[in-house]
Design a protein around this motif. Structure first.
Motif, PDB file in Angstrom:
ATOM      1  N   LEU A 100      29.339   1.600   0.553  1.00 44.06           N
ATOM      2  CA  LEU A 100      29.334   2.850   1.295  1.00 44.06           C
ATOM      3  C   LEU A 100      30.734   3.153   1.822  1.00 44.06           C
ATOM      4  O   LEU A 100      31.547   2.254   2.053  1.00 44.06           O
ATOM      5  CB  LEU A 100      28.348   2.775   2.464  1.00 44.06           C
ATOM      6  CG  LEU A 100      26.931   2.296   2.140  1.00 44.06           C
ATOM      7  CD1 LEU A 100      26.073   2.337   3.394  1.00 44.06           C
ATOM      8  CD2 LEU A 100      26.305   3.116   1.031  1.00 44.06           C
ATOM      9  N   THR A 101      30.991   4.425   2.027  1.00 42.25           N
ATOM     10  CA  THR A 101      32.229   4.876   2.639  1.00 42.25           C
ATOM     11  C   THR A 101      31.854   5.769   3.819  1.00 42.25           C
ATOM     12  O   THR A 101      30.683   6.149   3.987  1.00 42.25           O
ATOM     13  CB  THR A 101      33.081   5.684   1.643  1.00 42.25           C
ATOM     14  OG1 THR A 101      32.476   6.980   1.453  1.00 42.25           O
ATOM     15  CG2 THR A 101      33.201   4.971   0.305  1.00 42.25           C
ATOM     16  N   PRO A 102      32.826   6.163   4.648  1.00 39.81           N
ATOM     17  CA  PRO A 102      32.505   7.099   5.737  1.00 39.81           C
ATOM     18  C   PRO A 102      31.924   8.418   5.234  1.00 39.81           C
ATOM     19  O   PRO A 102      31.238   9.121   5.978  1.00 39.81           O
ATOM     20  CB  PRO A 102      33.861   7.304   6.420  1.00 39.81           C
ATOM     21  CG  PRO A 102      34.607   6.032   6.148  1.00 39.81           C
ATOM     22  CD  PRO A 102      34.200   5.637   4.765  1.00 39.81           C
ATOM     23  N   ALA A 103      32.184   8.747   3.956  1.00 35.84           N
ATOM     24  CA  ALA A 103      31.685  10.007   3.405  1.00 35.84           C
ATOM     25  C   ALA A 103      30.288   9.889   2.794  1.00 35.84           C
ATOM     26  O   ALA A 103      29.705  10.892   2.394  1.00 35.84           O
ATOM     27  CB  ALA A 103      32.654  10.515   2.345  1.00 35.84           C
ATOM     28  N   THR A 104      29.753   8.678   2.750  1.00 33.25           N
ATOM     29  CA  THR A 104      28.414   8.496   2.191  1.00 33.25           C
ATOM     30  C   THR A 104      27.374   8.944   3.212  1.00 33.25           C
ATOM     31  O   THR A 104      27.331   8.388   4.312  1.00 33.25           O
ATOM     32  CB  THR A 104      28.145   7.025   1.839  1.00 33.25           C
ATOM     33  OG1 THR A 104      29.200   6.508   1.036  1.00 33.25           O
ATOM     34  CG2 THR A 104      26.825   6.903   1.085  1.00 33.25           C
ATOM     35  N   PRO A 105      26.547   9.929   2.899  1.00 31.44           N
ATOM     36  CA  PRO A 105      25.533  10.359   3.872  1.00 31.44           C
ATOM     37  C   PRO A 105      24.518   9.256   4.123  1.00 31.44           C
ATOM     38  O   PRO A 105      24.048   8.613   3.184  1.00 31.44           O
ATOM     39  CB  PRO A 105      24.882  11.573   3.207  1.00 31.44           C
ATOM     40  CG  PRO A 105      25.128  11.408   1.749  1.00 31.44           C
ATOM     41  CD  PRO A 105      26.456  10.702   1.635  1.00 31.44           C
TER      42      PRO A 105
END
Length: 359
Positions: free
Chosen positions: A25-30
């Protein structure tokens, strides 16, 4: 105070929240969540003792939001598809994948496209895909044909493929292995699991290895995978062109994760074997009538495999064993309807009821 801040914190966090640090996951993954994961681990009350196995458990993946283990991987695959800007997802399916893909697509406002074999899809699974609003295309061919066409379609169009060939699916499904270790305090000695497209045995092994590497588990289990006898390409060592079995979820003749399943078997000193439809249906009935667990036929392949193994390996008696129950019995109600009913029709009188019940 914001009204939302007064809501209670989720006491049953989904896969993305619970295992965020172990997922891609990244910070942009909802952080989408339909309540997947955190499924029950139920100790056997009768079947285990009857086999001389004191520590037998059933992992009820049938308790996921759409009734199967597919939700664990789908939540990651769809979240990453949204992160990448996808507007639609597509899958080939024998039923469970399509139900899961359609549900998570609906949750995220995406279009869902499904390729299904025209014949052999259980009614409960098809009903789910319809209810969630998927665009369904039934092909005159097998699941393997559907998957091949799905891959070709997504290579030519801007649609995210969410079958288990998508590595994010495997990443999500491995969290079930984490949960087993979290619940038991260590990995079980043996894990019994159905094998169809072979993504799930691949995912569990990845999860057990990752937990052991992180020091969260001291051991890893022997991976015991079971295919249906009429759809057992890994056991036979060659593609099965026309797979046949009552267990529709594992009616697959050319598994996409074939080689990684073999690796899981070999690295864990486990086995991949086959069970007959008769053995599957016997285990299916025993789970319902002796344990109160209603599963779809493919799920019962795990127990059928354990029963077969226990007859040949007395060392299971002192082992901790887990059978994965991959899908809910309501996925395929027609199979239950083939069993002999105990229903008796009587007039609406108390004496008639007493007579029927032998009281």
């Amino acid at each position: 105070m914001d009204a939302l801040s007064t809501l209670p914190k989720n006491s049953r966090p989904g896969v993305l929240e619970r295992y965020a640090e172990l997922l891609p996951l990244t910070p942009a993954t909802p952080r989408i969540d339909l309540g997947e994961g955190s499924t029950p681990l139920v100790r056997s009350q009768r079947i285990g003792p009857s086999l001389g196995i004191d520590d037998l458990y059933f992992k009820l993946e049938s308790c996921n939001p759409t009734g199967s283990f597919k939700d664990r991987g789908m939540v990651v695959a769809v979240a990453k598809a949204v992160e990448d800007g996808a507007k639609a997802v597509l899958c080939a399916s024998t039923g469970n994948t399509s139900a899961s893909a359609a549900a998570y697509a609906a949750h995220c406002g995406l279009d869902a496209y499904v390729l299904l074999p025209k014949i052999g899809i259980a009614g409960g699974k098809l009903a789910q895909s319809i209810a969630y609003g998927a665009r369904i295309v039934a092909i005159e061919g097998t699941f393997d044909d559907a998957l091949r066409l799905a891959r070709e379609y997504c290579a030519r169009h801007p649609v995210a493929l969410v079958n288990s060939v998508n590595p994010h699916r495997i990443q999500g499904q491995k969290t079930a292995a984490f949960e087993l270790v979290d619940a038991l305090g260590d990995a079980p000695d043996y894990l019994f699991i159905p094998v169809g497209n072979a993504g799930n045995i691949t995912a569990y092994w990845a999860g057990f290895k990752q937990y052991a590497e992180r020091g969260f588990a001291r051991t890893t289990p022997r991976m015991m995978g079971f295919q249906a006898e009429g759809a057992a390409p890994i056991v036979l060592g060659h593609i099965v062109e026309d797979p046949q079995t009552v267990a529709s979820a594992i009616r697959i003749g050319n598994p996409a994760s074939w080689q990684s399943a073999i690796a899981a078997r070999d690295e864990s000193a486990g086995a991949i074997d086959s069970v007959t439809d008769a053995e599957i249906l016997d285990a299916y009935a025993r789970l319902a009538r002796e344990e109160g667990i209603f599963c779809e036929p493919a799920s019962a392949a795990s127990l059928a495999g354990l029963i077969k193994t226990a007859a040949a390996r007395p060392d299971l008696r002192g082992a901790t064993c887990v059978c994965i129950i991959t899908g809910n019995g309501l996925k395929d109600p027609d199979t239950a309807a083939t069993f002999k009913t105990t229903q008796t029709d009587v007039p609406a009188r108390l004496d008639a009821i007493e007579s029927a019940l032998g009281l």
